[in-house]
Design a protein around this motif. Structure first.
Motif, mmCIF file in Angstrom:
data_model
loop_
_atom_site.group_PDB
_atom_site.id
_atom_site.type_symbol
_atom_site.label_atom_id
_atom_site.label_comp_id
_atom_site.label_asym_id
_atom_site.label_seq_id
_atom_site.Cartn_x
_atom_site.Cartn_y
_atom_site.Cartn_z
ATOM 1 N N ARG A 1 0.372 -21.568 -0.737
ATOM 2 C CA ARG A 1 0.237 -20.645 -0.558
ATOM 3 C C ARG A 1 1.925 -19.400 -0.563
ATOM 4 N NH1 ARG A 1 -4.749 -19.663 2.858
ATOM 5 N NH2 ARG A 1 -5.697 -20.788 2.390
ATOM 6 N N ASN B 1 -13.379 -22.902 -5.560
ATOM 7 C CA ASN B 1 -12.878 -21.675 -6.201
ATOM 8 C C ASN B 1 -11.833 -22.449 -7.203
ATOM 9 O OD1 ASN B 1 -12.868 -19.002 -5.028
ATOM 10 N ND2 ASN B 1 -11.243 -19.660 -3.552
ATOM 11 N N SER C 1 -8.793 -13.559 -3.335
ATOM 12 C CA SER C 1 -9.950 -13.544 -2.028
ATOM 13 C C SER C 1 -10.938 -12.353 -2.686
ATOM 14 C CB SER C 1 -9.239 -12.680 -1.611
ATOM 15 O OG SER C 1 -7.918 -12.034 -1.977
ATOM 16 N N GLY D 1 -13.180 -14.856 -4.041
ATOM 17 C CA GLY D 1 -14.520 -15.156 -3.340
ATOM 18 C C GLY D 1 -15.380 -14.383 -2.553
ATOM 19 N N ALA E 1 -3.005 -17.659 -3.697
ATOM 20 C CA ALA E 1 -1.930 -17.982 -4.816
ATOM 21 C C ALA E 1 -1.415 -16.907 -5.123
ATOM 22 C CB ALA E 1 -1.861 -19.091 -4.910
ATOM 23 N N GLY E 2 -1.729 -15.841 -5.085
ATOM 24 C CA GLY E 2 -1.973 -14.241 -4.830
ATOM 25 C C GLY E 2 -2.206 -13.942 -6.751
HETATM 26 N N1 LIG Z 1 -14.218 -19.026 -2.555
HETATM 27 C C1 LIG Z 1 -14.528 -18.268 -1.550
HETATM 28 N N2 LIG Z 1 -15.105 -18.078 -0.920
HETATM 29 C C2 LIG Z 1 -14.907 -17.314 0.737
HETATM 30 N N3 LIG Z 1 -13.343 -16.357 0.964
HETATM 31 C C3 LIG Z 1 -12.559 -16.404 0.194
HETATM 32 C C4 LIG Z 1 -12.257 -17.654 -1.564
HETATM 33 N N4 LIG Z 1 -11.654 -17.629 -1.902
HETATM 34 C C5 LIG Z 1 -10.426 -17.038 -0.922
HETATM 35 N N5 LIG Z 1 -10.993 -16.840 -0.011
HETATM 36 C C6 LIG Z 1 -10.647 -15.969 1.084
HETATM 37 O O1 LIG Z 1 -9.046 -14.723 0.767
HETATM 38 C C7 LIG Z 1 -8.401 -16.421 1.106
HETATM 39 C C8 LIG Z 1 -6.946 -15.851 0.393
HETATM 40 O O2 LIG Z 1 -7.118 -14.577 0.245
HETATM 41 P P1 LIG Z 1 -4.984 -13.841 0.052
HETATM 42 O O3 LIG Z 1 -5.830 -12.166 -0.184
HETATM 43 O O4 LIG Z 1 -4.029 -14.444 1.016
HETATM 44 O O5 LIG Z 1 -4.735 -14.641 -1.150
HETATM 45 P P2 LIG Z 1 -5.713 -14.593 -2.768
HETATM 46 O O6 LIG Z 1 -6.216 -13.749 -3.002
HETATM 47 O O7 LIG Z 1 -5.109 -15.633 -3.241
HETATM 48 O O8 LIG Z 1 -3.974 -13.648 -3.644
HETATM 49 P P3 LIG Z 1 -3.517 -11.789 -4.208
HETATM 50 O O9 LIG Z 1 -5.107 -11.186 -3.136
HETATM 51 O O10 LIG Z 1 -2.146 -11.594 -3.043
HETATM 52 O O11 LIG Z 1 -3.654 -11.624 -5.554
HETATM 53 C C9 LIG Z 1 -9.487 -17.211 2.148
HETATM 54 O O12 LIG Z 1 -7.560 -17.731 2.759
HETATM 55 C C10 LIG Z 1 -10.202 -16.913 2.574
HETATM 56 O O13 LIG Z 1 -10.329 -16.037 3.599
#
Ligand SMILES: Nc1ncnc2c1ncn2[C@@H]1O[C@H](COP(=O)(O)OP(=O)(O)OP(=O)(O)O)[C@@H](O)[C@H]1O
Ligand SMILES: C[C@@](O)(CCOP(=O)(O)OP(=O)(O)O)CC(=O)O
Length: 407
Positions: free
Chosen positions: A198, A108, A119, A122, A114-115
């Motif tokens: 995080r 990423n 995810s 990803g 980090a909100g």
């Molecule tokens: N590029 C990616 N490829 C695959 N999985 C990913 C990727 N980026 C993030 N993830 C997955 O998503 C998780 C983070 O999700 P999380 O919901 O905690 O945070 P966020 O998506 O940044 O915040 P929010 O959904 O609250 O806005 C990571 O720990 C990983 O498992």
């Protein structure tokens, strides 16, 4: 023999929030949600997938670190894509390749977990790239949904609705585009990063706790979010920007109210978040008084303290000027390191806006930086035109050099 694809996928930010599931395994939500997909030029996930009969095992690298593929959410996405591929193996020529091991490498270009919806980008990227590898046609949102609920909305660009669906098997819980990226012309997005570390309580755990303990959540699910979603659809259809702003802020505030009503409370917004929200309301009062309701700005907060602002292009320079004055950068920053993303010069403020910014005078560094971006389209297959994250001869991650995520 090796087959490799490289794709990017966008972040999306909900204006009607998804908060609460009716099925934890299939990831089925309690309410419909609506989001804007953001431009991939500023923020994206980039994923390279290779499959080869010579690979000894499945492997996954995220942001330069090897991670386990045992994660049930990734496994569910893989299983579902392979199931769909096997249904049409005779026509697509994927027969045989379904047994090959897979290497997945993803990055990423913005903070993970980090909100900031990492995810969503990803999992949308993973599922889209898998779809390209195995030649899957048709809607992939219901597969991305099984990685992370909000990811299903990143499969499409512009304004997207995720229908909660009625079926127990989730077949009708899909995302669909409801308006193209340019529906509200020249709309900008400003993300105010108050903290990019995080977060303490992830969305999955937070929303589970809310469903179990909050009575206010009953009111949200049975009444308010249903009527607000209908009003939002109408505002979008009629291009009623002022109404759109009011509904977006109301839904963000309600989501954070049910989070506060959770036991123990899930607190995502901090003092800086509240100060940003208050400043936006004051700014809108100025715009409304001068009769410029189409210059209104709205905020929304996900499960973190960072405000996401939707800003008409005509006032984005002014708004950035206001933010810079109200939340001065730290002494080591200049305008370019404070305002990242699409280059822009903040404009000078009127006396009225200057005094508004100074009313709540914050110390320097309360906002770490701003990301200036816009609305964008869905995932892209960049195979051939962009740097692969995996070495095309070994199928292993390339060294850092030339391994950037920008498309
Ligand atoms: N590029 C990616 N490829 C695959 N999985 C990913 C990727 N980026 C993030 N993830 C997955 O998503 C998780 C983070 O999700 P999380 O919901 O905690 O945070 P966020 O998506 O940044 O915040 P929010 O959904 O609250 O806005 C990571 O720990 C990983 O498992
Ligand atoms: C606050 C939100 O961003 C919540 C996102 O939750 P996730 O999609 O991250 O949750 P899981 O489905 O458990 O992975 C609101 C939204 O994007 O609609």
């Amino acid at each position: 023999m090796m087959k490799t694809v490289t794709c990017t996928a966008p972040v999306n930010i909900a204006v009607i929030k998804y908060w609460g599931k009716r099925d934890e395994t299939l990831i089925l939500p309690l309410n419909d949600s609506i989001s804007f997909t953001l431009s991939q030029d500023e923020m994206c996930a980039k994923t390279t997938i290779s499959i080869s009969p010579t690979f000894k095992e499945d492997k996954f690298w995220l942001n330069g670190k090897e991670e386990s593929l045992e994660n049930p959410r990734i496994q569910n996405c893989l299983k579902e894509v392979r199931r769909r591929a096997s249904k049409r193996k005779h026509e697509s020529g994927v027969e045989g390749t379904l047994n090959w091991h897979i290497h997945i490498c993803s990055k990423n270009n913005f903070p993970t977990a980090a909100g900031l919806a990492s995810s969503a980008a990803g999992y949308a990227c993973l599922v889209y790239a898998l779809g390209q590898v195995y030649g899957i046609e048709g809607d992939l949102s219901s597969v991305a949904r099984q990685g992370s609920g909000s990811a299903c909305r990143s499969i499409y660009g512009g304004l997207v609705q995720w229908y909660k669906g009625e079926e127990d098997d989730g077949t009708d819980s899909v995302a669909q585009s409801i308006a193209p990226p340019e529906h509200f012309p020249d709309l900008r997005v400003v993300i105010c990063v108050a903290n990019d570390g995080r977060k303490k309580t992830g969305s999955t755990i937070g929303m589970r706790r809310t469903v179990l303990t909050s009575r206010l959540m009953q009111y949200r699910i049975q009444e308010s979010v249903i009527s607000r979603t209908a009003a939002m659809k109408k505002a979008i259809k009629e291009k009623d920007w002022s109404k759109f702003c009011d509904l977006t802020m109301a839904d963000s505030n309600e989501m954070h109210a049910v989070c506060q009503d959770t036991s123990p409370p899930c607190v995502y917004m901090n003092d800086t978040s509240h100060t940003v929200a208050a400043l936006i309301h004051q700014y809108n009062d100025v715009k409304t008084t001068s009769g410029n309701v189409n210059h209104k700005v709205c905020y929304t907060f996900d499960a973190g303290p960072n405000a996401c602002l939707f800003v008409p292009g005509a006032v984005v320079g002014e708004l950035l000027g206001l933010l810079m004055r109200a939340f001065p950068p730290s002494p080591t920053q200049n305008t370019d390191t404070y305002i990242t993303g699409i280059p822009i010069q903040p404009t000078d403020l009127t006396r009225e806006l200057k005094s508004l910014a100074e009313e709540d005078g914050q110390p320097t560094g309360k906002l770490k930086y701003l990301i200036h971006t816009k609305i964008g389209d869905g995932p892209r297959d960049l195979t051939g035109s962009s740097t692969s994250l995996l070495d095309l001869s070994t199928g292993l991650p390339k060294q850092e050099d030339g391994n950037g995520v920008s498309p």
